[in-house]
Design a protein around this motif. Structure first.
Motif, PDB file in Angstrom:
ATOM      1  N   HIS A  25      54.136  45.532  27.999  1.00 50.31           N
ATOM      2  CA  HIS A  25      52.966  45.797  28.847  1.00 50.31           C
ATOM      3  C   HIS A  25      53.346  46.453  30.172  1.00 50.31           C
ATOM      4  O   HIS A  25      52.565  47.221  30.738  1.00 50.31           O
ATOM      5  CB  HIS A  25      52.192  44.500  29.094  1.00 50.31           C
ATOM      6  CG  HIS A  25      52.909  43.494  29.934  1.00 50.31           C
ATOM      7  ND1 HIS A  25      53.892  42.669  29.436  1.00 50.31           N
ATOM      8  CD2 HIS A  25      52.794  43.188  31.252  1.00 50.31           C
ATOM      9  CE1 HIS A  25      54.346  41.892  30.401  1.00 50.31           C
ATOM     10  NE2 HIS A  25      53.700  42.186  31.512  1.00 50.31           N
ATOM     11  N   GLN A  50      44.077  46.453  31.180  1.00 47.81           N
ATOM     12  CA  GLN A  50      42.760  46.304  31.787  1.00 47.81           C
ATOM     13  C   GLN A  50      42.837  45.495  33.079  1.00 47.81           C
ATOM     14  O   GLN A  50      42.164  45.820  34.063  1.00 47.81           O
ATOM     15  CB  GLN A  50      41.802  45.651  30.790  1.00 47.81           C
ATOM     16  CG  GLN A  50      41.477  46.544  29.603  1.00 47.81           C
ATOM     17  CD  GLN A  50      40.526  45.900  28.617  1.00 47.81           C
ATOM     18  OE1 GLN A  50      40.430  44.679  28.542  1.00 47.81           O
ATOM     19  NE2 GLN A  50      39.828  46.707  27.840  1.00 47.81           N
ATOM     20  N   ARG A  96      48.822  43.452  25.463  1.00 47.51           N
ATOM     21  CA  ARG A  96      49.064  44.678  26.227  1.00 47.51           C
ATOM     22  C   ARG A  96      47.751  45.303  26.707  1.00 47.51           C
ATOM     23  O   ARG A  96      47.673  45.851  27.805  1.00 47.51           O
ATOM     24  CB  ARG A  96      49.852  45.682  25.387  1.00 47.51           C
ATOM     25  CG  ARG A  96      51.233  45.937  26.003  1.00 47.51           C
ATOM     26  CD  ARG A  96      51.920  47.127  25.408  1.00 47.51           C
ATOM     27  NE  ARG A  96      52.259  46.909  24.010  1.00 47.51           N
ATOM     28  CZ  ARG A  96      52.853  47.835  23.266  1.00 47.51           C
ATOM     29  NH1 ARG A  96      53.132  49.015  23.791  1.00 47.51           N
ATOM     30  NH2 ARG A  96      53.156  47.591  22.020  1.00 47.51           N
ATOM     31  N   VAL A  97      46.731  45.216  25.870  1.00 49.72           N
ATOM     32  CA  VAL A  97      45.424  45.736  26.277  1.00 49.72           C
ATOM     33  C   VAL A  97      44.896  44.957  27.480  1.00 49.72           C
ATOM     34  O   VAL A  97      44.406  45.536  28.458  1.00 49.72           O
ATOM     35  CB  VAL A  97      44.420  45.655  25.110  1.00 49.72           C
ATOM     36  CG1 VAL A  97      43.031  46.086  25.568  1.00 49.72           C
ATOM     37  CG2 VAL A  97      44.883  46.528  23.949  1.00 49.72           C
ATOM     38  N   GLY A 155      41.550  54.269  26.419  1.00 51.40           N
ATOM     39  CA  GLY A 155      40.932  52.970  26.160  1.00 51.40           C
ATOM     40  C   GLY A 155      40.674  52.748  24.682  1.00 51.40           C
ATOM     41  O   GLY A 155      40.920  51.662  24.147  1.00 51.40           O
ATOM     42  N   ALA A 167      44.074  52.302  22.909  1.00 48.04           N
ATOM     43  CA  ALA A 167      44.686  51.018  23.265  1.00 48.04           C
ATOM     44  C   ALA A 167      44.048  49.873  22.488  1.00 48.04           C
ATOM     45  O   ALA A 167      44.741  48.999  21.955  1.00 48.04           O
ATOM     46  CB  ALA A 167      44.560  50.784  24.768  1.00 48.04           C
ATOM     47  N   ARG A 168      42.727  49.872  22.411  1.00 51.29           N
ATOM     48  CA  ARG A 168      42.047  48.780  21.707  1.00 51.29           C
ATOM     49  C   ARG A 168      42.295  48.824  20.205  1.00 51.29           C
ATOM     50  O   ARG A 168      42.242  47.789  19.536  1.00 51.29           O
ATOM     51  CB  ARG A 168      40.546  48.822  22.006  1.00 51.29           C
ATOM     52  CG  ARG A 168      40.188  48.325  23.396  1.00 51.29           C
ATOM     53  CD  ARG A 168      38.691  48.232  23.602  1.00 51.29           C
ATOM     54  NE  ARG A 168      38.076  49.539  23.705  1.00 51.29           N
ATOM     55  CZ  ARG A 168      37.940  50.227  24.840  1.00 51.29           C
ATOM     56  NH1 ARG A 168      38.404  49.719  25.969  1.00 51.29           N
ATOM     57  NH2 ARG A 168      37.356  51.408  24.858  1.00 51.29           N
TER      58      ARG A 168
END
Length: 508
Positions: A210, A263, A258-259, A247, A250-251
């Motif tokens: 992350h 965020q 990590r998401v 975004g 990532a999701r």
């Protein structure tokens, strides 16, 4: 340098304290911050710390825009693309021209400066709206339209701010040249944003943890802004596109930890800059000037909302006539009242060159309008949603909780089964834990067996089936099985059916 750093740290400390207090009493933190900003104007207790406009432009705006875009749901934005674009392009221009006309005729501002004020006030702020949406659930499509409009509205409006400031500086206005520069900035920003978004997504998927993911996203954001600025495109639009793309990727492809880290980092960064901006503006306004411009602020508010009303009701009326896409009237009322100003407007006005004519007056008017919209519109916004019967009833929230429990419990059971198959959990522990999850499943299913629960399940099933049909049709077109025109026509019909379902959901 040391004194400036100390001043900024003091501002951040004061702002953080205010925001924490606001959270405890249930007031949106930006409302509390603008109130404290006004208090700073009156008391003049903090030192005047002017910020370099370039710092605002390069460091603040990309972070604020990216933070909003990162949380956006790309699929929801695509589904609501027509209403979003209707407000983000013609809607912005209508609002801008309406405000500029009043500013020219009544506020005694030169036309170019009036256009600049109109562009500054065309920028919206989703912080208050999204905070209200978290406390009072609204139809998903309404939230998507307002969030998407804000993202792309801000991109359009900030491009217009840059162009209008150039007109003010040069003293000449050529509509053809301005329109060409606007088109190039927006198209160039979108293209470059897509390119940087693709690069950033590929880079993110290769980060080992992350920390490197956060660092990579930071590099991509500022690289996008700087390179796009060099190429005379819109860095704001580019960063919006990058945020939406990253975004979404990532999701889909990064593990949840990590998401959440990504965020959390960008939400914290956006919060810190919001704190600084609200209080920095308050430190740069003189109380006597705020009093002197009170009438101008009031007239600007009237012009702002009149232009917004024409933009919202007019654009959606045309949209309905041309495409048959319906946005419920109650939703339109929400969008009118949700025309709230915030940190982005103030960041934009602070980014204007220090030697620009009327800069201090523009800062004062923008601060005043922001103050009024936050206090008079943001504070009662959640109550307005209930008054317009747009908010989901409490019973539906209970059903939502049951659905969440059911989803989580079923997923827990599936994970347990995989662990058992891998030999990572004993049969005894598997049986005990699965039984605990099963009790949750039984309780949730019982709650969903009510008439309201059955109706909600039918509604969700309808939406899921329509979405699946649309995806299948578009996929068939991509594979060359049917003509693209046929797929688009069929997808539009399915969209209309989904709009009807969402309209029923929102009480339209």
């Amino acid at each position: 340098m040391r004194e400036r750093l100390e001043s900024l740290l003091l501002v951040l400390a004061v702002g953080s304290t205010v925001a924490i207090g606001a959270k405890r009493v249930g007031v949106p933190y930006n409302v509390a911050l603008v109130l404290v900003g006004l208090l700073l104007v009156v008391l003049d207790v903090l030192p005047n710390t002017p910020m370099d406009p370039e710092v605002i432009l390069i460091a603040f705006l990309p972070v604020l825009v990216f933070e909003g875009a990162l949380f956006a749901d790309a699929d929801s934005l695509r589904a609501a693309s027509r209403p979003i674009l209707a407000l983000a392009v013609p809607g912005v221009l209508i609002s801008l021209l309406g405000t500029a006309a009043v500013a020219t005729l009544v506020l005694d501002l030169p036309f170019a400066t009036a256009l600049l004020l109109g562009a500054l006030l065309a920028i919206t702020d989703t912080v208050s709206v999204l905070l209200a949406f978290r406390s009072v659930r609204v139809p998903h499509r309404l939230a998507a339209i307002m969030e998407g409009e804000s993202l792309f509205n801000d991109g359009t409006a900030l491009v217009l701010v840059v162009l209008a400031s150039r007109v003010v500086a040069s003293g000449t206005f050529d509509p053809i040249t301005t329109l060409r520069e606007l088109s190039m900035a927006m198209i160039g920003g979108a293209v470059l944003g897509g390119a940087f978004g693709a690069v950033g997504s590929a880079l993110l998927r290769r980060t080992p943890d992350h920390l490197t993911a956060i660092l990579a996203s930071t590099v991509i954001v500022f690289a996008t802004a700087l390179v796009t600025e060099r190429l005379h495109a819109s860095p704001v639009i580019a960063v919006v596109v990058v945020g939406v793309v990253i975004g979404r990727v990532a999701r889909r492809f990064l593990e949840p930890s990590r998401v959440l880290a990504l965020q959390g980092f960008w939400e914290t960064s956006g919060f810190a800059l919001n704190v600084l901006l609200f209080l920095l503006v308050g430190m740069q306004i003189q109380a006597e000037m705020l009093v002197r411009e009170a009438a101008s602020i009031g007239l600007a508010l009237i012009a702002l909302h009149a232009g917004r009303a024409v933009a919202v009701y007019g654009c959606f009326g045309v949209l309905r006539a041309v495409t048959r896409e319906v946005v419920p009237l109650r939703w339109q009322h929400v969008m009118l009242v949700g025309n709230i100003k915030g940190a982005l407007s103030m960041a934009a006005v602070l980014s204007l060159p220090r030697d620009m004519a009327y800069r201090d007056r523009l800062i004062t008017i923008v601060f005043g309008v922001t103050f009024v919209t936050l206090v008079a519109q943001a504070l009662p916004f959640a109550r307005l949603l209930k008054l317009l019967q747009v908010a989901t009833p409490a019973a539906d929230l209970t059903l939502d909780a049951a659905k969440a429990t059911l989803i989580a419990a079923r997923r827990g059971q599936a994970e347990l089964d995989e662990l058992l198959a891998s030999g990572l959990v004993s049969r005894k522990e598997h049986a005990e834990r699965r039984a605990a999850f099963q009790r949750q499943v039984i309780g949730a299913e019982a709650a969903l067996q009510s008439p309201q629960g059955e109706q909600a399940k039918d509604h969700l099933t309808d939406i899921a089936l329509l979405s699946a049909q649309k995806a299948a049709v578009l996929d068939a077109a991509r594979r060359g099985l049917i003509a693209a025109e046929t797929a688009d026509a069929h997808a539009n019909e399915l969209d209309h059916e989904m709009v009807k379902l969402h309209t029923h959901e929102g009480g339209g």
